[in-house]
Write a protein that holds these residues in place. Structure first.
Motif, short mmCIF file in Angstrom:
data_model
loop_
_atom_site.label_atom_id
_atom_site.label_comp_id
_atom_site.label_asym_id
_atom_site.label_seq_id
_atom_site.Cartn_x
_atom_site.Cartn_y
_atom_site.Cartn_z
N MET A 23 0.76 -1.24 -0.27
CA MET A 23 -0.44 -0.19 0.02
C MET A 23 1.03 1.41 -0.18
N GLU A 24 0.17 2.18 -0.62
CA GLU A 24 1.24 3.18 -0.97
C GLU A 24 0.56 4.05 0.39
N VAL A 25 1.94 4.32 1.19
CA VAL A 25 1.37 5.85 2.07
C VAL A 25 2.47 6.98 2.17
N ASN A 26 2.40 8.28 1.72
CA ASN A 26 2.71 9.80 1.46
C ASN A 26 3.63 9.45 3.22
N GLU A 27 5.07 9.25 3.26
CA GLU A 27 5.81 9.21 4.42
C GLU A 27 6.66 10.62 5.29
N ASP A 47 5.22 -3.31 7.25
CA ASP A 47 4.54 -3.58 6.32
C ASP A 47 3.62 -2.52 6.43
N GLU A 71 1.16 -2.19 6.28
CA GLU A 71 -0.28 -3.70 6.34
C GLU A 71 -0.70 -3.81 7.44
N LYS A 93 -4.38 5.27 6.08
CA LYS A 93 -5.58 4.81 4.78
C LYS A 93 -6.76 3.66 5.50
#
Length: 108
Positions: A1-5, A31, A33, A82
């Protein structure tokens, strides 16, 4: 999953600011996830450092644990990640001036 770091780091920094001190070093591991480990370094205020030097660590933990739990729950981290946060575990290494948080995340 993409997360805005950057948003994730900014959200964690905001929690530290609300608690009076911004971390000088911040690391996140996991992770994303299921689990996120957060390590913050150089986070204690002058008063907390005095208490730690005097050996008053147990009352400090008793005060900090519900406060950090509340700040994490009120933060924007769930929006950034998210997904809902299921559990929050916090602990500290007072002598090393480090704080740790483990967030378990709801599966998608």
């Amino acid at each position: 999953m993409e997360v805005n770091e950057q948003a994730l780091f900014d959200g964690i920094i905001k929690i530290s600011e609300l608690e009076q001190r911004t971390s000088d070093l911040l690391n996140c591991f996991g992770d994303i996830e299921r689990t996120l480990l957060i390590r913050r370094t150089d986070i204690y205020t002058l008063l907390e450092n005095e208490w730690i030097g005097m050996g008053i660590e147990d009352p400090l933990k008793l005060a900090k644990r519900p406060l950090e739990d509340k700040l994490f729950k009120q933060s924007t981290l769930e929006k950034i990640l998210k997904r809902p946060i299921n559990e929050i575990f916090v602990d500290w290494s007072f002598k090393a001036d480090k704080g740790y948080a483990v967030l378990t995340l709801q599966k998608k």
